[in-house]
Scaffold this motif. Structure first.
Motif, PDB file in Angstrom:
ATOM      1  N   GLN A 144       0.828  -1.661  -0.047  1.00  0.00           N
ATOM      2  CA  GLN A 144       0.064   0.037  -0.128  1.00  0.00           C
ATOM      3  C   GLN A 144       1.048   1.060  -0.104  1.00  0.00           C
ATOM      4  N   TRP A 145       1.024   1.285   0.704  1.00  0.00           N
ATOM      5  CA  TRP A 145       2.782   2.240   0.839  1.00  0.00           C
ATOM      6  C   TRP A 145       2.822   2.993  -0.540  1.00  0.00           C
ATOM      7  N   GLY A 146       4.080   1.460  -0.838  1.00  0.00           N
ATOM      8  CA  GLY A 146       4.688   1.470  -2.295  1.00  0.00           C
ATOM      9  C   GLY A 146       3.629   2.321  -2.980  1.00  0.00           C
ATOM     10  N   THR A 147       2.384   1.881  -2.889  1.00  0.00           N
ATOM     11  CA  THR A 147       2.040   2.022  -4.439  1.00  0.00           C
ATOM     12  C   THR A 147       1.497   3.981  -3.967  1.00  0.00           C
ATOM     13  N   ALA A 148       1.239   4.232  -3.010  1.00  0.00           N
ATOM     14  CA  ALA A 148       1.031   5.462  -2.723  1.00  0.00           C
ATOM     15  C   ALA A 148       2.290   6.438  -3.570  1.00  0.00           C
ATOM     16  N   LEU A 149       3.171   5.996  -2.600  1.00  0.00           N
ATOM     17  CA  LEU A 149       4.663   7.281  -2.908  1.00  0.00           C
ATOM     18  C   LEU A 149       4.406   6.847  -4.400  1.00  0.00           C
ATOM     19  N   ALA A 150       4.301   5.648  -5.480  1.00  0.00           N
ATOM     20  CA  ALA A 150       4.660   5.581  -6.807  1.00  0.00           C
ATOM     21  C   ALA A 150       3.778   6.644  -7.925  1.00  0.00           C
ATOM     22  N   MET A 151       2.528   6.728  -6.597  1.00  0.00           N
ATOM     23  CA  MET A 151       1.460   7.641  -7.298  1.00  0.00           C
ATOM     24  C   MET A 151       1.721   9.192  -6.855  1.00  0.00           C
ATOM     25  N   ALA A 152       2.488   9.439  -5.658  1.00  0.00           N
ATOM     26  CA  ALA A 152       3.196  10.548  -5.811  1.00  0.00           C
ATOM     27  C   ALA A 152       3.991  10.904  -6.442  1.00  0.00           C
ATOM     28  N   CYS A 153       5.520  10.011  -6.480  1.00  0.00           N
ATOM     29  CA  CYS A 153       5.973   9.757  -7.562  1.00  0.00           C
ATOM     30  C   CYS A 153       5.787  10.231  -8.234  1.00  0.00           C
ATOM     31  N   SER A 154       5.612  10.140  -9.759  1.00  0.00           N
ATOM     32  CA  SER A 154       4.294   9.964 -11.416  1.00  0.00           C
ATOM     33  C   SER A 154       3.881  11.509 -10.707  1.00  0.00           C
ATOM     34  N   GLU A 159      11.981  10.288  -9.358  1.00  0.00           N
ATOM     35  CA  GLU A 159      12.125   9.100  -9.622  1.00  0.00           C
ATOM     36  C   GLU A 159      11.943   8.254  -8.350  1.00  0.00           C
ATOM     37  N   CYS A 160      11.643   6.583  -8.242  1.00  0.00           N
ATOM     38  CA  CYS A 160      11.214   5.927  -7.062  1.00  0.00           C
ATOM     39  C   CYS A 160      10.805   5.055  -7.311  1.00  0.00           C
ATOM     40  N   LYS A 161      11.974   4.460  -6.431  1.00  0.00           N
ATOM     41  CA  LYS A 161      13.050   2.588  -6.268  1.00  0.00           C
ATOM     42  C   LYS A 161      11.720   2.473  -5.172  1.00  0.00           C
ATOM     43  N   VAL A 162      11.711   1.652  -5.185  1.00  0.00           N
ATOM     44  CA  VAL A 162      10.648   0.512  -3.930  1.00  0.00           C
ATOM     45  C   VAL A 162      11.372  -1.022  -4.105  1.00  0.00           C
ATOM     46  N   TYR A 163      11.779  -0.678  -2.607  1.00  0.00           N
ATOM     47  CA  TYR A 163      12.109  -2.605  -2.678  1.00  0.00           C
ATOM     48  C   TYR A 163      10.907  -2.706  -1.882  1.00  0.00           C
ATOM     49  N   MET A 164      10.705  -4.108  -2.303  1.00  0.00           N
ATOM     50  CA  MET A 164       9.122  -4.527  -1.846  1.00  0.00           C
ATOM     51  C   MET A 164       9.639  -6.091  -1.502  1.00  0.00           C
ATOM     52  N   VAL A 165       9.551  -6.152   0.343  1.00  0.00           N
ATOM     53  CA  VAL A 165       9.788  -7.256   0.540  1.00  0.00           C
ATOM     54  C   VAL A 165       9.372  -8.767  -0.356  1.00  0.00           C
ATOM     55  N   LYS A 166      10.165  -9.408  -0.387  1.00  0.00           N
ATOM     56  CA  LYS A 166      10.185 -10.731  -1.599  1.00  0.00           C
ATOM     57  C   LYS A 166       8.685 -12.162  -1.582  1.00  0.00           C
ATOM     58  N   VAL A 167       8.311 -11.791  -0.174  1.00  0.00           N
ATOM     59  CA  VAL A 167       7.682 -12.808   0.153  1.00  0.00           C
ATOM     60  C   VAL A 167       5.737 -12.097  -1.041  1.00  0.00           C
ATOM     61  N   ARG A 180       4.173  -0.035 -10.898  1.00  0.00           N
ATOM     62  CA  ARG A 180       5.249   0.159 -12.194  1.00  0.00           C
ATOM     63  C   ARG A 180       4.683   0.926 -13.030  1.00  0.00           C
ATOM     64  N   THR A 181       3.395   0.845 -12.840  1.00  0.00           N
ATOM     65  CA  THR A 181       1.985   1.223 -14.079  1.00  0.00           C
ATOM     66  C   THR A 181       2.144   2.429 -14.203  1.00  0.00           C
ATOM     67  N   TYR A 182       2.471   3.439 -12.529  1.00  0.00           N
ATOM     68  CA  TYR A 182       2.881   4.685 -12.184  1.00  0.00           C
ATOM     69  C   TYR A 182       4.333   5.289 -12.406  1.00  0.00           C
ATOM     70  N   GLY A 183       4.681   4.038 -12.811  1.00  0.00           N
ATOM     71  CA  GLY A 183       6.178   4.544 -13.340  1.00  0.00           C
ATOM     72  C   GLY A 183       7.745   4.190 -11.823  1.00  0.00           C
ATOM     73  N   ALA A 184       7.229   3.500 -10.459  1.00  0.00           N
ATOM     74  CA  ALA A 184       8.283   3.249 -10.049  1.00  0.00           C
ATOM     75  C   ALA A 184       8.911   1.989 -10.634  1.00  0.00           C
TER      76      ALA A 184
END
Lengths: 458, 458
Positions: A144-154, A159-167, A180-184
């Motif tokens: 949820q946070w990564g998506t929100a940040l991707a939207m905000a950065c877009s 630029e927005c680099k997200v490290y997402m817990v592998k699982v 990715r759709t929001y460019g992150a």
């Protein structure tokens, strides 16, 4: 309260969106303990934080005194894209429960990120942009946070680099794809891109990652990349400040319609939603102007408030971040695989930790099958499919409403409904199929985590 | 128009939700052709339709004369759970395009079903309930209608059996799970539960199904199960009637803020969204009170308006349904696997078909990569992740706004944004990875479909 003139859904006008955030620290007699440097054990100064965080956000992080901080116009304008969020009167849930209680929920899920996280993401992206930065890094668990940040950065062309817990990266490919759709760019963590990622992969081959580990990677990349800073979606004072927009709107709606809450309930992982929702109400309580019963709800599998220790601990597994004083299960504590990814953090906001320690709020731990029972009950009558995280608050709101049924009390309950569960259907499927399990850590499990809490005496 | 006093998001008050639906047929000089019995080729009478449809819905289906039909209180109350939906001024999209045009979108995605489908689902469930029925059956392609109906049935405690096109059932397990969470049973179609399903499976081993085939199964089950009826989410007159709530709210918002639309754009599969959105505007046009350019947008891969024939055809593959006069590609036409599952129906609403035939609206066919380009552009600036279906309208709205940029015209464009794309991330992933393809049927492909249109001369 009289229900007669209360609309089913209270939408404030655009002009009623708060123009300032409220900083609850200004009214706290005991201020939250400051972030400290893990080497010197001294409170971190502005200059020491600059390699990690944006300047203006550090100022907000360190400001324990200013009660109201103006929301820049650009952020207010973005808020208008999805705010004010509705305060909904849960009339159908009340009817189903047969309770004399009045239940309201502040619904933060009506935006594409699907949660309240956007409230802080847009603020953090804005300050990064005005500082002339190139980009930001962050971690995300449930996504949820990564998506929100991707939207905000877009929106601000950062630029927005997200490290997402592998699982999560593997189990939630759609979340990844929204980012990715929001460019992150989205990297599963632990990755082989960072020193800490390589180290964790070497020490724990096949690990599926953790939030603490993803934080370490994101911080390493931010501090070693020109024009980059790290941003965080919860725990920090600045995040609770931004999220106060939830509470301010809730309070404005209550005042407009004569709703007087008795109980305020929110789920708590790092504390961003709960802190934001309760801030202005807690302010009144701290100033002796009103009293509210405030309840934090956490998963029984990750019980930082109800079974954790109040101590300085590392915020991340790799120990690259500052240390914070908080209720913690130990930075190496790994909670069982419950489905509320946003509530799996080992620690808790320093602000909320202090308030809890001072007896100004309570906490409850609930098990996930009972949470999904509440979620499904809610979904079927209220028409919103709640996120697993949010459903923790629903569980306790239902419990409190049922107590009112027994006692005949006509209490008014407000809960934070942080988001929607569209990307959590694997969890719902388990619940629907009857294969969902509960997990409560034993005292021995907890002891292992506690053993990793450093011994800091200040 | 003056932009000055128009809010970014126009939310009407709860009290401004329409209390009647508008029936555009009442103002049509040439009425839409009636449903006919495939055996007798005579218009179907009330009594003949009773085994399939709910009584009150048949009355609505057959009523070409009453302009306004009162919305029962129970449905109005349910509408309050998620309506009025916002009419949003797309200021950021305008800015990005550098167009003098004013673009507005009516956003119907802010409910758990994720689309406008709930507007008719709740009405149909209500009438089934008040008739004392036990349950309803239906088909779903992309899953939006099935989800909406599951929610509606759950609310009124009706059983709900959904036949879901097999390829969607397999590719969209989360959609299926949302329906199950709302208590519906979901069966992949063609199944082995019905005569028609077994027949289709025998004739086409390994088939992944089609909407026309799922309709046949749902109708068979409804007509052979005590206390059950069949309900449909598009195409029928009754559905367009219920969906007029979209257009009525849009018109009320426009009038409240002095917005005068020049162009109204909606995607068209069976026609439920477009029909609902344009109805009251078309009413004005039919009565000579105003003029609007109305554009239906369909996928180039399933071009019923732009390349179909205006003829009586079967609504379903199994030919168990009545026949309707419509723009059709032939009931055996199988469109290529484009991602807008909701726009893959071979036919089109009889009402819209007649209006199109009479020159009262236009149609455009667009290719899916250009649709996703528009979708991503829109998502990044407007913050809403649109469904592939809705994005067809976005594509043409952008095209029209760019035309205004060339000509300098300050046109006002309104488009229907029917829903969100959270369950369509496989499509976005293809687009993001550059692996999305386009498909336009050749004249030979179409000829095969046309050959299946029966020769009905009335």
């Amino acid at each position: 309260m009289s229900k007669a003139n209360v609309p089913y859904k209270i939408y404030l006008d655009e002009s009623e969106i708060p123009s300032s955030w409220y900083n609850v620290r200004a009214d706290m007699k005991t201020k939250p303990a400051p972030l400290i440097h893990p080497g010197t054990l001294k409170p971190l100064k502005f200059e020491e934080m600059r390699p990690i965080f944006c300047d203006e956000l550090i100022r907000q992080e360190l400001d324990d005194d200013t009660p109201y901080i103006r929301i820049p116009n650009e952020i207010q304008n973005f808020y208008k894209m999805y705010r004010p969020s509705p305060l909904v009167h849960a009339v159908y849930l009340e009817e189903l429960l047969g309770t004399p209680a009045h239940i309201f929920y502040k619904f933060e899920g009506n935006n594409t990120s699907g949660s309240h996280k956007l409230n802080s993401a847009i603020a953090q992206a804005y300050y990064a942009k005005t500082q002339g930065l190139k980009g930001v890094t962050t971690e995300t668990g449930a996504g949820q946070w990564g998506t929100a940040l991707a939207m905000a950065c877009s929106f601000f062309k950062l630029e927005c680099k997200v490290y997402m817990v592998k699982v999560s990266y593997e189990q939630k490919p759609f979340r990844r794809e929204v980012m990715r759709t929001y460019g992150a760019s989205v990297t599963p963590s632990p990755s082989m891109d960072t020193n800490i990622g390589r180290k964790i992969n070497a020490e724990h081959p096949g690990t599926t990652g953790s939030l603490g580990c993803a934080i370490s990677e994101a911080v390493e990349v931010a501090t070693s990349t020109e024009g980059y800073r790290y941003v965080l979606g919860s725990v920090l004072n600045q995040v609770l400040l931004h999220q106060s927009v939830i509470g301010l709107e809730t309070k404005a709606a209550c005042e407009k319609y004569g709703i007087k809450p008795d109980i305020i309930i929110g789920c708590a992982g790092g504390g961003s939603n709960l802190g934001g929702l309760i801030s202005p109400f807690m302010g009144e309580k701290l100033r002796g102007e009103a009293d509210y019963q405030i309840i934090a709800v956490e998963p029984a599998s990750c019980p930082s408030f109800t079974r954790g220790k109040f101590a300085y601990d590392f915020c991340d597994t790799g120990k690259v971040c500052p240390m914070a004083k908080m209720y913690t299960l130990g930075h190496d504590f790994i909670p069982s695989a419950n489905h509320a990814g946003g509530l799996r953090y080992h620690g808790m906001s320093s602000i909320l930790s202090q308030l809890y320690h001072d007896g100004l709020m309570e906490a409850r731990a609930v098990e996930q099958t009972s949470v999904f029972e509440a979620a499904e009950m809610f979904a079927r009558v209220e028409g919103i499919l709640p996120a697993p995280e949010s459903s923790h608050a629903i569980r306790v709101a239902i419990d409190e409403a049922l107590k009112c049924k027994e006692t005949g009390e006509e209490k008014t309950i407000i809960m934070g409904l942080t988001g929607t569960g569209y990307f959590d259907m694997v969890a719902y499927e388990q619940y629907n199929n009857g294969t969902m399990t509960d997990y409560i850590p034993t005292d021995e499990d907890l002891a292992k985590g506690f053993a990793t809490i450093p011994n800091v005496n200040l």
